[in-house]
Scaffold this active site. Structure first.
Site, PDB file in Angstrom:
ATOM      1  N   GLU A 111      -8.883  14.675  14.239  1.00  0.00           N
ATOM      2  CA  GLU A 111      -8.254  14.877  12.935  1.00  0.00           C
ATOM      3  C   GLU A 111      -8.875  16.118  12.305  1.00  0.00           C
ATOM      4  OE1 GLU A 111      -7.771  11.680  10.175  1.00  0.00           O
ATOM      5  OE2 GLU A 111      -6.730  10.376  11.600  1.00  0.00           O
TER       6      GLU A 111
ATOM      7  N   ASP B 246      -5.898   5.448   9.615  1.00  0.00           N
ATOM      8  CA  ASP B 246      -7.287   5.639   9.178  1.00  0.00           C
ATOM      9  C   ASP B 246      -7.814   4.416   8.439  1.00  0.00           C
ATOM     10  OD1 ASP B 246      -7.094   8.138  10.200  1.00  0.00           O
ATOM     11  OD2 ASP B 246      -6.781   9.140   8.295  1.00  0.00           O
TER      12      ASP B 246
ATOM     13  N   HIS C   2       0.805  -1.213   0.000  1.00  0.00           N
ATOM     14  CA  HIS C   2       0.000   0.000   0.000  1.00  0.00           C
ATOM     15  C   HIS C   2       0.842   1.269   0.000  1.00  0.00           C
ATOM     16  CE1 HIS C   2      -3.872  -2.158   0.565  1.00  0.00           C
ATOM     17  NE2 HIS C   2      -4.245  -1.132  -0.162  1.00  0.00           N
TER      18      HIS C   2
HETATM   19  P1  FAD Z   1       4.133  -2.048   2.070  1.00  0.00           P
HETATM   20  O1  FAD Z   1       3.688  -1.000   1.117  1.00  0.00           O
HETATM   21  O2  FAD Z   1       4.012  -3.436   1.628  1.00  0.00           O
HETATM   22  O3  FAD Z   1       5.634  -1.747   2.538  1.00  0.00           O
HETATM   23  C1  FAD Z   1       6.037  -0.449   2.921  1.00  0.00           C
HETATM   24  C2  FAD Z   1       7.535  -0.442   3.226  1.00  0.00           C
HETATM   25  O4  FAD Z   1       7.774  -1.167   4.413  1.00  0.00           O
HETATM   26  C3  FAD Z   1       8.385  -1.106   2.153  1.00  0.00           C
HETATM   27  O5  FAD Z   1       9.625  -0.462   2.089  1.00  0.00           O
HETATM   28  C4  FAD Z   1       8.530  -2.519   2.663  1.00  0.00           C
HETATM   29  O6  FAD Z   1       9.688  -3.136   2.143  1.00  0.00           O
HETATM   30  C5  FAD Z   1       8.586  -2.299   4.155  1.00  0.00           C
HETATM   31  N1  FAD Z   1       7.996  -3.400   4.915  1.00  0.00           N
HETATM   32  C6  FAD Z   1       6.813  -4.031   4.710  1.00  0.00           C
HETATM   33  N2  FAD Z   1       6.634  -4.977   5.638  1.00  0.00           N
HETATM   34  C7  FAD Z   1       7.718  -4.941   6.451  1.00  0.00           C
HETATM   35  C8  FAD Z   1       8.117  -5.681   7.599  1.00  0.00           C
HETATM   36  N3  FAD Z   1       7.367  -6.646   8.092  1.00  0.00           N
HETATM   37  N4  FAD Z   1       9.295  -5.379   8.173  1.00  0.00           N
HETATM   38  C9  FAD Z   1      10.074  -4.379   7.692  1.00  0.00           C
HETATM   39  N5  FAD Z   1       9.762  -3.667   6.594  1.00  0.00           N
HETATM   40  C10 FAD Z   1       8.580  -3.930   6.003  1.00  0.00           C
HETATM   41  N6  FAD Z   1      -0.312   5.642   7.135  1.00  0.00           N
HETATM   42  C11 FAD Z   1      -0.483   6.197   8.338  1.00  0.00           C
HETATM   43  O7  FAD Z   1       0.461   6.323   9.119  1.00  0.00           O
HETATM   44  N7  FAD Z   1      -1.720   6.634   8.741  1.00  0.00           N
HETATM   45  C12 FAD Z   1      -2.831   6.484   7.961  1.00  0.00           C
HETATM   46  O8  FAD Z   1      -3.916   6.872   8.361  1.00  0.00           O
HETATM   47  C13 FAD Z   1      -2.665   5.875   6.680  1.00  0.00           C
HETATM   48  N8  FAD Z   1      -3.720   5.683   5.877  1.00  0.00           N
HETATM   49  C14 FAD Z   1      -3.549   5.052   4.680  1.00  0.00           C
HETATM   50  C15 FAD Z   1      -4.659   4.840   3.869  1.00  0.00           C
HETATM   51  C16 FAD Z   1      -4.518   4.196   2.660  1.00  0.00           C
HETATM   52  C17 FAD Z   1      -5.737   3.959   1.797  1.00  0.00           C
HETATM   53  C18 FAD Z   1      -3.231   3.803   2.213  1.00  0.00           C
HETATM   54  C19 FAD Z   1      -3.052   3.155   0.873  1.00  0.00           C
HETATM   55  C20 FAD Z   1      -2.113   4.030   3.000  1.00  0.00           C
HETATM   56  C21 FAD Z   1      -2.261   4.666   4.237  1.00  0.00           C
HETATM   57  N9  FAD Z   1      -1.169   4.908   5.069  1.00  0.00           N
HETATM   58  C22 FAD Z   1      -1.363   5.476   6.295  1.00  0.00           C
HETATM   59  C23 FAD Z   1       0.195   4.610   4.628  1.00  0.00           C
HETATM   60  C24 FAD Z   1       0.633   3.244   5.066  1.00  0.00           C
HETATM   61  O9  FAD Z   1       0.798   3.190   6.472  1.00  0.00           O
HETATM   62  C25 FAD Z   1       1.986   2.876   4.459  1.00  0.00           C
HETATM   63  O10 FAD Z   1       1.937   3.025   3.079  1.00  0.00           O
HETATM   64  C26 FAD Z   1       2.368   1.457   4.844  1.00  0.00           C
HETATM   65  O11 FAD Z   1       3.707   1.244   4.507  1.00  0.00           O
HETATM   66  C27 FAD Z   1       1.517   0.475   4.099  1.00  0.00           C
HETATM   67  O12 FAD Z   1       1.611  -0.774   4.703  1.00  0.00           O
HETATM   68  P2  FAD Z   1       1.841  -2.055   3.824  1.00  0.00           P
HETATM   69  O13 FAD Z   1       1.667  -3.177   4.729  1.00  0.00           O
HETATM   70  O14 FAD Z   1       1.017  -2.057   2.597  1.00  0.00           O
HETATM   71  O15 FAD Z   1       3.387  -1.844   3.467  1.00  0.00           O
END
Ligand code: FAD
Length: 522
Positions: free
Chosen positions: A277, A163, A97
């Site tokens: 917020e 969120d 994400h």
């Molecule tokens: P990924 O996109 O899969 O990975 C993100 C990064 O972390 C990459 O560099 C990956 O290599 C690394 N990573 C993944 N898993 C691990 C692990 N287990 N150990 C170490 N590194 C790892 N963020 C907020 O803080 N607050 C919000 O309210 C918020 N709302 C969001 C709403 C939406 C609709 C979206 C799309 C994103 C939102 N985000 C928010 C952002 C979100 O927290 C980050 O984009 C987060 O990284 C997404 O998590 P993911 O599991 O998809 O990570």
């Protein structure tokens, strides 16, 4: 001949009881002789799925996707790469994400973290409810929605939420994890007690504030640079049953921010909000956008527009938690707080929902956007932390000038947090000014076609240039830089420490290359 060899390899693998993947030209051949090889996929279908992310603006295929069954599998993969004559990059992927390729591993291996949670005999969310300080041990691959459901069964819940809940524990802890509860409890990273991490040398380490603390602090907000988080121990508190959720409209930014700051100053008072917020609605989107929202009817919006002369509108969104038996009390507390605020008279809109409905609210928006075909579109998002002392300058230069006549699809969030709830030993960055409060300003654009991306990107650049020219220290959250210089400026005085920790925990610079912080061994 190639096809014949492929068929034969497949045949032999099936005979051996394991379907072994075709070796990939870009990875060392020995990798496919390891015990974990049956969990590696090199077919186009698998690599294509791991080639992009929520942002849909970057496309780069890995050589392979790895589906680990246990954290030890991840350790074996990383150890192999680290000791290989030709080390390859490794990126854990939570839900993908991110929006600028942060979870991609061009030329390397993407670790599909979700497979850790599948088919396990031991569940990977364990709630410890008995003691005075309850906690949950959650696998790094777990979705926050699943953590919520599991903890609610014990009447408990983590204190701070993003969120949106279809994000993984490891993914948000690698950034910070912010939301409307962070003013009281800090970001999610401030609520972690212990981690299991697989480092870039393939070592499996348990760490906390007192044990291997440098790895603990490095990994929290560490952008995946120091290790793969495979377990996090997260503090819990008793969960409320219901939530009184309000939205208050403002036409004047100074009044809006004054009221927000008043609300976040009440962290421990008896009468306070549990979540604060805010949103900004730009001039044109206000006039031309949807005529009703889950909070406001078309009539409300028309009333608001006529009252304010349709300048940008600001909304405080706040929530008060309660259980059924305190419903009368919550009305009183709400009134006491609202009496202190200076929103546009009459523009207070209230909802009453369950705690789960409240926390999972973006799911509903997701369904609406998906059915309208505008969820899976490019997302050139820009998230900034702006010091309190410059937030009005930011508003004036960005919302009232740069974006004055713009009508991009998407929403803008703007809400303050208390800086003292952030632990500066962690890798996550906040503005380094003396302000005790800073604002998260999230410009969450949706490009309705690929053609809209360049214009939105130019808009984002104009915002960053404006901050630079005006000397406003806007620290990027979920940061993205294309050069190491950019990263050095981002981390400022922390940079040398970051480089030192990288040299210790991932000296070959294998991990999360999509962040583009380190491109060669340190
Ligand atoms: P990924 O996109 O899969 O990975 C993100 C990064 O972390 C990459 O560099 C990956 O290599 C690394 N990573 C993944 N898993 C691990 C692990 N287990 N150990 C170490 N590194 C790892 N963020 C907020 O803080 N607050 C919000 O309210 C918020 N709302 C969001 C709403 C939406 C609709 C979206 C799309 C994103 C939102 N985000 C928010 C952002 C979100 O927290 C980050 O984009 C987060 O990284 C997404 O998590 P993911 O599991 O998809 O990570």
């Amino acid at each position: 001949r190639f096809v014949a060899i492929a068929l034969l390899t497949g045949f032999l693998s099936v005979v051996a009881g394991q379907l072994r993947p075709m070796p990939s030209a870009g990875l060392p051949g020995d990798l496919f002789g390891l015990g974990i090889a049956s969990r590696i996929r090199t077919d186009h279908n698998s690599t294509a799925k791991a080639s992009t992310d929520f942002g849909q603006m970057v496309n780069a295929a890995p050589e392979a996707v790895f589906h680990p069954a246990t954290p030890a599998d991840i350790a074996e993969l990383i150890r192999f790469s680290a000791s290989s004559a030709a080390p390859f990059p490794v990126a854990p992927r939570g839900e993908g994400h991110s929006w600028r390729g942060q979870a991609l591993a061009p030329g390397g291996v993407v670790v599909d973290m979700s497979s850790l949670g599948r088919g396990h005999r031991a569940p990977r969310i364990n709630v410890s409810a008995a003691g005075a300080e309850p906690f949950v041990d959650a696998g790094g691959e777990q979705l926050w929605i699943d953590v919520l459901r599991a903890t609610l069964q014990h009447g408990l819940a983590p204190r701070v939420w993003t969120d949106y809940l279809r994000l993984t524990v490891g993914g948000t802890l690698s950034n910070a994890g912010i939301g409307g509860q962070a003013f009281r409890h800090g970001p999610q990273i401030a609520n972690v007690q212990e981690l299991d991490v697989v480092t870039g040398t393939g070592e499996m380490v348990t760490c906390s504030r007192d044990m291997n603390s440098d790895l603990f602090f490095a990994a929290l907000g560490g952008l995946g640079q120091f290790g793969v988080i495979t377990r996090a121990r997260i503090r819990l508190e008793p969960a409320p049953k219901r939530v009184r959720w309000v939205r208050l409209a403002y036409s004047d930014v100074a009044t809006f921010t004054k009221d927000q700051e008043f609300l976040i100053s009440k962290r421990t008072d008896q009468i306070k909000f549990d979540y604060v917020e805010g949103q900004v609605q730009l001039n044109r989107s206000f006039i031309e956008g949807p005529k009703s929202t889950p909070f406001f009817s078309g009539t409300d919006l028309a009333r608001l527009a006529s009252k304010t002369g349709s300048a940008a509108i600001y909304y405080i969104e706040a929530a008060m938690y309660y259980t059924e038996d305190t419903a009368i009390l919550v009305d009183k507390k709400m009134k006491a707080l609202l009496d202190h605020l200076s929103f546009e008279k009459g523009f207070v809109f209230t909802k009453d929902v369950t705690f789960l409905q409240f926390l999972d609210r973006v799911r509903e928006e997701e369904s609406v956007l998906r059915s309208a075909g505008v969820w899976e579109v490019p997302h050139p998002w820009l998230n900034l932390f702006v010091p309190r002392s410059r937030i009005l300058d930011f508003d004036n230069g960005v919302f009232k000038a740069l974006l004055k006549d713009a009508n991009p699809a998407g929403i803008i969030l703007m809400y303050p947090m208390n800086k003292d709830m952030w632990d500066d030993r962690m890798t996550a960055m906040t503005p380094t000014t003396n302000d005790d409060v800073f604002y998260a300003v999230s410009m969450l654009w949706s490009a309705l076609s690929m053609d809209d991306v360049p214009q939105l990107e130019r808009g984002n650049k104009a915002v960053l240039d404006f901050c630079y020219q005006q000397g406003i220290e806007c620290k990027q959250y979920l940061p993205h830089y294309t050069s190491q210089d950019g990263w050095q400026q981002h981390f400022g005085t922390k940079w040398s420490k970051i480089a030192e920790l990288k040299a210790r925990y991932d000296p070959q610079a294998l991990l999360s290359p999509g962040q583009r912080i380190f491109s060669k061994p340190v």
